[in-house]
Enzyme design. Structure first.
Site, PDB file in Angstrom:
ATOM      1  N   ASP A 244       0.843  -1.193   0.000  1.00 14.32           N
ATOM      2  CA  ASP A 244       0.000   0.000   0.000  1.00 14.32           C
ATOM      3  C   ASP A 244       0.881   1.246   0.000  1.00 14.32           C
ATOM      4  O   ASP A 244       2.000   1.212  -0.521  1.00 14.32           O
ATOM      5  CB  ASP A 244      -0.930  -0.036   1.221  1.00 14.32           C
ATOM      6  CG  ASP A 244      -2.294   0.560   0.930  1.00 14.32           C
ATOM      7  OD1 ASP A 244      -2.369   1.793   0.799  1.00 14.32           O
ATOM      8  OD2 ASP A 244      -3.269  -0.200   0.830  1.00 14.32           O
TER       9      ASP A 244
ATOM     10  N   HIS B 185      -3.679   6.133   3.617  1.00 16.37           N
ATOM     11  CA  HIS B 185      -4.434   4.987   3.102  1.00 16.37           C
ATOM     12  C   HIS B 185      -3.882   3.678   3.654  1.00 16.37           C
ATOM     13  O   HIS B 185      -4.624   2.829   4.175  1.00 16.37           O
ATOM     14  CB  HIS B 185      -4.384   4.996   1.571  1.00 16.37           C
ATOM     15  CG  HIS B 185      -5.256   3.969   0.913  1.00 16.37           C
ATOM     16  ND1 HIS B 185      -4.854   2.664   0.705  1.00 16.37           N
ATOM     17  CD2 HIS B 185      -6.516   4.060   0.402  1.00 16.37           C
ATOM     18  CE1 HIS B 185      -5.822   1.997   0.096  1.00 16.37           C
ATOM     19  NE2 HIS B 185      -6.846   2.824  -0.103  1.00 16.37           N
TER      20      HIS B 185
ATOM     21  N   SER C  89     -11.222  -0.826  -0.681  1.00 23.44           N
ATOM     22  CA  SER C  89      -9.875  -0.798  -0.104  1.00 23.44           C
ATOM     23  C   SER C  89      -9.896  -1.188   1.363  1.00 23.44           C
ATOM     24  O   SER C  89      -8.960  -1.816   1.868  1.00 23.44           O
ATOM     25  CB  SER C  89      -9.265   0.605  -0.228  1.00 23.44           C
ATOM     26  OG  SER C  89      -8.741   0.825  -1.504  1.00 23.44           O
TER      27      SER C  89
END
Length: 543
Positions: free
Chosen positions: A142, A175, A331
């Site tokens: 990620d 994220h 996600s």
């Protein structure tokens, strides 16, 4: 006559269960020496008292409503074995150890009460039995992670930054930190939130630059790095509408090495392919709401395997705090499934190095087969159920076929009992019963505690036979198959010895017809053949 028969039956029972009290050192999960007994209603008070006397039991309580008696025997007695023997006498409807009760385990993280998503997927049910293994690893590919987050740092491995080619996979976007917290926040530490898998390490693998660019070569290198570092599962909360053949090759290599691959299905609100999740090697994950409906933006379709409830997900942030996501992005659905794989892998593998495509396939099957159906069937299997998958992983199927020497009847409904023992040991760790089909085939699930999984000896018997030992059996899901056993008949009372009690049982029932335990050969009558069977096998004991 019945009283005399019972005395003979239980005399041997007393010797086998109480003759070696000093050798029993295991700590039971029940009140030592206590059991709960329910007699058949036709027994007289005198007959009940006689049975208590024979096993040296004291009556310490009674439930009038259910007609349950509470017994105390020697604190060193093997109470589960005693209960099994009592039920075989035919006088007792139920007999169970006085098991200890435990409160359902819940973490002490302050925000746990707000994490409804973890309750929807029944994490607490799974946690009651298993919370993971710190030696197993999930790789998160990620934007990196905040290494210093107080609710992450003790579970994080060092990782690597392929976007900037250095050893600092820090997260400038948040994220990756949010994804990581769902999968691997430190649980039950009195801080922040809980994670799906309370144990296990997280390997942060940064595949984006600090400017936010991501390239296939970095993703491919990150996948290879995860494999080389021993990851058992990898999470890909990223992708593209365009096919990625080279990434598929890298993922196939990871799968062949035994890595479970989990990928977000995309946020296109349609059935169009999203890569790499669309590749069959991946468990593609859609986003669901707490009521199992599809989130507004999630991709869906028959190519998407499961859903997870990122419609209400708490996690860690790159500022060092916490946030709640309610938009249902895939996600943040994928790491629920990655953590589920991290939780399950230690239950099916013999060690962290026991990583293979066979083990990965079993983990994937557990995730998919236990998923709950969702409204509209917008994914192939359903919404994940962590609790159900843990329970299924702990229920080890034992499959095979029995042949009882000299038996001529149908095996339909013939009870088969599986006893799990330590290697070369005689203590029963767990047991289960089931029925054979007409030809003697059986398929019985044995529930084991996590510390009972591994290589064990089995002792298997059918109703009226001695036990047959099967040594050194791998007792882990997906189980044991193709056991073919020839069993010795004549143990009518189930004490694992063919002796006077069994001989007398045949004599007392001689000439009677119909389905009876004394009809050893299954021809519908208690006759000379049954008597000869007992005499021929007289003196033998089970293995």
């Amino acid at each position: 006559m019945r009283k005399g028969w019972l005395v003979i039956v239980l005399a041997g029972l007393l010797v086998s269960l109480f003759g070696q009290e000093s050798l029993r050192t295991l700590t039971p999960n029940y009140a030592p020496g206590q059991l709960i007994v329910q007699f058949r209603p036709e027994l007289t008070p005198g007959e009940r008292a006689m049975l208590r006397t024979l096993v040296n039991a004291q009556l310490f309580g009674y439930n009038d409503w259910l007609d349950f008696e509470y017994w105390q025997v020697s604190p060193y007695a093997d109470v589960p074995a005693l209960c099994a023997q009592l039920k075989r006498t035919g006088w007792v409807l139920q007999a169970d150890p006085n098991y200890q009760l435990e409160l359902a385990w819940e973490p002490n993280d302050p925000r746990w009460s707000q994490q409804d998503a973890l309750r929807v997927i029944r994490c607490p049910l799974g946690w009651d039995y298993w919370r993971g293994d710190p030696n197993f690893i999930a790789g998160i590919l990620d934007t990196g992670v905040l290494h210093t987050h107080p609710d992450l740092q003790t579970r994080l491995l060092n990782g690597w930054d392929f976007g900037n080619d250095d050893d600092d996979p820090s997260d400038p976007f948040g994220h990756g930190t949010f994804v990581t917290g769902i999968a691997g926040a430190v649980t039950n530490n009195g801080v922040g939130i809980a994670a799906v898998s309370p144990e296990g390490k997280i390997l942060p693998i940064k595949v984006f630059t600090d400017g936010g660019q991501g390239y296939l070569n970095d993703l491919i290198d990150g996948i290879s790095y995860a494999v080389s570092q021993g990851a058992h599962a990898i999470n890909l909360s990223l992708g593209s509408n365009s096919a990625m053949p080279s990434v598929n090759t890298a993922l196939q290599n990871a799968w062949n090495a035994g890595v479970v691959v989990v990928a977000a299905a995309g946020n296109n609100n349609n059935t169009s392919p999203f890569y790499p999740a669309y590749y069959p090697v991946c468990i593609a994950v859609a986003a669901s709401n707490l009521d199992d409906t599809k989130s507004a933006q999630s991709s869906y379709g028959a190519w998407v395997e499961v859903a997870a409830p990122s419609g209400d997900a708490w996690s860690t942030t790159s500022s060092g705090g916490y946030a709640r996501h309610t938009a249902g992005a895939t996600s943040f659905a994928a790491p629920f499934v990655t953590a589920q794989a991290l939780l399950l892998y230690p239950l099916v593998a013999d060690s962290p190095t026991d990583r293979s495509v066979a083990r990965a396939q079993v983990v994937r099957e557990l995730i998919e087969s236990t998923a709950m159906p969702v409204p509209g069937n917008y994914v192939a299997y359903g919404r994940i159920d962590v609790g159900a998958s843990v329970l299924k992983a702990l229920t080890v199927p034992v499959r095979g076929r029995i042949t009882i020497a000299g038996y001529v009847g149908s095996y339909t409904s013939k009870e088969v009992e599986i006893l799990v023992r330590p290697l070369n040991g005689s203590t029963t760790l767990a047991s289960a019963t089931g029925n054979a089909d007409s030809t003697g085939n059986f398929d019985i699930g044995v529930f084991l505690e996590p510390n009972q999984l591994g290589y064990r000896d089995l002792a298997i018997r059918a109703q009226g036979t001695l036990t047959k030992r099967v040594p050194n059996v791998r007792m882990r899901y997906p189980g044991v198959s193709n056991l073919n056993l020839t069993l010795i008949p004549g143990d009518i009372n189930g004490d694992n010895a063919i002796d006077d009690a069994d001989l007398l049982a045949v004599l007392f029932a001689f000439g009677q017809t119909g389905a009876r335990p004394e009809d050893i050969n299954g021809d519908g009558a208690v006759d000379d053949a049954d008597l000869l069977t007992v005499l021929f096998n007289f003196g033998q004991t089970g293995e």
